[in-house]
Design an enzyme around this catalytic site. Sequence first.
Site, PDB file in Angstrom:
ATOM      1  N   GLY A  18       0.775  -1.235   0.000  1.00  0.00           N
ATOM      2  CA  GLY A  18       0.000   0.000   0.000  1.00  0.00           C
ATOM      3  C   GLY A  18       0.804   1.281   0.000  1.00  0.00           C
ATOM      4  O   GLY A  18       0.335   2.314   0.489  1.00  0.00           O
ATOM      5  N   ARG A  71     -15.880 -14.831  -9.597  1.00  0.00           N
ATOM      6  CA  ARG A  71     -15.438 -13.440  -9.622  1.00  0.00           C
ATOM      7  C   ARG A  71     -16.633 -12.493  -9.485  1.00  0.00           C
ATOM      8  O   ARG A  71     -16.550 -11.468  -8.815  1.00  0.00           O
ATOM      9  CB  ARG A  71     -14.705 -13.174 -10.943  1.00  0.00           C
ATOM     10  CG  ARG A  71     -13.810 -11.964 -10.910  1.00  0.00           C
ATOM     11  CD  ARG A  71     -13.280 -11.686 -12.288  1.00  0.00           C
ATOM     12  NE  ARG A  71     -12.314 -12.669 -12.735  1.00  0.00           N
ATOM     13  CZ  ARG A  71     -10.998 -12.494 -12.685  1.00  0.00           C
ATOM     14  NH1 ARG A  71     -10.507 -11.395 -12.197  1.00  0.00           N
ATOM     15  NH2 ARG A  71     -10.194 -13.409 -13.142  1.00  0.00           N
ATOM     16  N   ARG A  97      -6.299  -7.759  -8.578  1.00  0.00           N
ATOM     17  CA  ARG A  97      -7.363  -8.598  -9.128  1.00  0.00           C
ATOM     18  C   ARG A  97      -7.915  -7.896 -10.361  1.00  0.00           C
ATOM     19  O   ARG A  97      -8.100  -6.673 -10.349  1.00  0.00           O
ATOM     20  CB  ARG A  97      -8.528  -8.795  -8.145  1.00  0.00           C
ATOM     21  CG  ARG A  97      -8.160  -9.324  -6.792  1.00  0.00           C
ATOM     22  CD  ARG A  97      -7.586 -10.707  -6.790  1.00  0.00           C
ATOM     23  NE  ARG A  97      -8.483 -11.730  -7.307  1.00  0.00           N
ATOM     24  CZ  ARG A  97      -8.106 -12.983  -7.525  1.00  0.00           C
ATOM     25  NH1 ARG A  97      -6.846 -13.345  -7.305  1.00  0.00           N
ATOM     26  NH2 ARG A  97      -8.966 -13.865  -7.974  1.00  0.00           N
ATOM     27  N   ILE A  98      -8.173  -8.676 -11.395  1.00  0.00           N
ATOM     28  CA  ILE A  98      -8.809  -8.099 -12.586  1.00  0.00           C
ATOM     29  C   ILE A  98     -10.275  -7.853 -12.263  1.00  0.00           C
ATOM     30  O   ILE A  98     -10.932  -8.695 -11.637  1.00  0.00           O
ATOM     31  CB  ILE A  98      -8.640  -9.059 -13.779  1.00  0.00           C
ATOM     32  CG1 ILE A  98      -7.166  -9.104 -14.184  1.00  0.00           C
ATOM     33  CG2 ILE A  98      -9.523  -8.639 -14.957  1.00  0.00           C
ATOM     34  CD1 ILE A  98      -6.829 -10.168 -15.212  1.00  0.00           C
ATOM     35  N   ASN A 113      -6.564   3.566 -12.075  1.00  0.00           N
ATOM     36  CA  ASN A 113      -5.566   2.542 -11.763  1.00  0.00           C
ATOM     37  C   ASN A 113      -4.179   3.113 -12.020  1.00  0.00           C
ATOM     38  O   ASN A 113      -4.013   3.986 -12.878  1.00  0.00           O
ATOM     39  CB  ASN A 113      -5.771   1.309 -12.649  1.00  0.00           C
ATOM     40  CG  ASN A 113      -4.783   0.202 -12.339  1.00  0.00           C
ATOM     41  OD1 ASN A 113      -4.507  -0.095 -11.165  1.00  0.00           O
ATOM     42  ND2 ASN A 113      -4.226  -0.421 -13.358  1.00  0.00           N
ATOM     43  N   HIS A 115      -0.363   1.731 -13.153  1.00  0.00           N
ATOM     44  CA  HIS A 115       0.277   0.546 -13.732  1.00  0.00           C
ATOM     45  C   HIS A 115       1.758   0.850 -13.937  1.00  0.00           C
ATOM     46  O   HIS A 115       2.114   1.927 -14.429  1.00  0.00           O
ATOM     47  CB  HIS A 115      -0.389   0.208 -15.067  1.00  0.00           C
ATOM     48  CG  HIS A 115       0.125  -1.068 -15.651  1.00  0.00           C
ATOM     49  ND1 HIS A 115      -0.210  -2.302 -15.142  1.00  0.00           N
ATOM     50  CD2 HIS A 115       0.976  -1.298 -16.672  1.00  0.00           C
ATOM     51  CE1 HIS A 115       0.411  -3.241 -15.841  1.00  0.00           C
ATOM     52  NE2 HIS A 115       1.132  -2.657 -16.774  1.00  0.00           N
TER      53      HIS A 115
HETATM   54  C1  GAR Z   1       2.764  -0.696  -7.780  1.00  0.00           C
HETATM   55  O1  GAR Z   1       4.014  -0.732  -8.412  1.00  0.00           O
HETATM   56  C2  GAR Z   1       1.662  -0.661  -8.841  1.00  0.00           C
HETATM   57  O2  GAR Z   1       2.006   0.062  -9.973  1.00  0.00           O
HETATM   58  C3  GAR Z   1       1.521  -2.123  -9.157  1.00  0.00           C
HETATM   59  O3  GAR Z   1       1.623  -2.776  -7.912  1.00  0.00           O
HETATM   60  C4  GAR Z   1       2.487  -2.017  -7.058  1.00  0.00           C
HETATM   61  C5  GAR Z   1       1.772  -1.807  -5.756  1.00  0.00           C
HETATM   62  O4  GAR Z   1       2.603  -1.173  -4.811  1.00  0.00           O
HETATM   63  N1  GAR Z   1       0.269  -2.388  -9.807  1.00  0.00           N
HETATM   64  C6  GAR Z   1       0.123  -3.261 -10.775  1.00  0.00           C
HETATM   65  O5  GAR Z   1       1.020  -3.971 -11.184  1.00  0.00           O
HETATM   66  C7  GAR Z   1      -1.275  -3.334 -11.354  1.00  0.00           C
HETATM   67  N2  GAR Z   1      -1.277  -4.102 -12.557  1.00  0.00           N
HETATM   68  P1  GAR Z   1       2.002  -0.543  -3.490  1.00  0.00           P
HETATM   69  O6  GAR Z   1       1.129  -1.626  -2.845  1.00  0.00           O
HETATM   70  O7  GAR Z   1       3.210  -0.263  -2.656  1.00  0.00           O
HETATM   71  O8  GAR Z   1       1.210   0.675  -3.862  1.00  0.00           O
END
Ligand code: GAR
Length: 198
Positions: A18, A71, A97-98, A113, A115
């Site tokens: 998080g 889902r 999760r998708i 979101n 990415h």
């Molecule tokens: C982040 O790097 C985010 O971009 C990625 O997960 C990580 C979460 O970090 N998200 C994805 O890959 C979505 N496809 P966090 O829990 O420290 O924010």
Amino acid sequence: MSDIRKKLKLAILISGRGSNMMTIHKSCQDPDFPAEIALVLSNRPDAGGLAYAKDHNIPTEVVDHKEFSSRDEFEAEMHNRIEPYKPDLIILAGFLRILNAPFVKKWPNRILNIHPSLLPEYKGLNTHARAINDGKTESGCTVHYVVPELDSGQTIIQKRVPIFNDDTPETLEKRVLEQEHIAYPEAIKLVANNILSE
Ligand code: GAR
């Protein structure tokens, strides 16, 4: 004229540590930031970010996807748990999760979101390893609107970083994550100010 502006309510969805949620929370402490966190929801009971949210008196919910046989049932329960908080925006922050079309269509243009790639390149998982293996010299992150097609909605903000010859997926992840922490609050500010001025 009064300058009191409404703040938008955010429901932040996480699956893990998080760090993006934390950086958004820090931005929300600024009186001029046009949003506040109403809820942090995790699909994993052991997500590290839940402890941070509880420590900062942010309401939390857990909807464990493993407890649902489909889902659609999982997402219907998530919707039921999010709805009472009346969020203006749903913020996916490392929510791994998708989301199916029925959920996404309940919140049109209201789900964001982040990415860890320069979309449309490297949709899906393992973005950093794939960029390095392809010999790319640049990567970054993208904040975008969520549509039913994976990692495909309109881009709100992108930040770029170089890829160096000796980078590993871990060193590149760290460099990109620093930019994520700048990009997400910026994107939320942009979207929230647009909604507030509608
Ligand atoms: C982040 O790097 C985010 O971009 C990625 O997960 C990580 C979460 O970090 N998200 C994805 O890959 C979505 N496809 P966090 O829990 O420290 O924010």
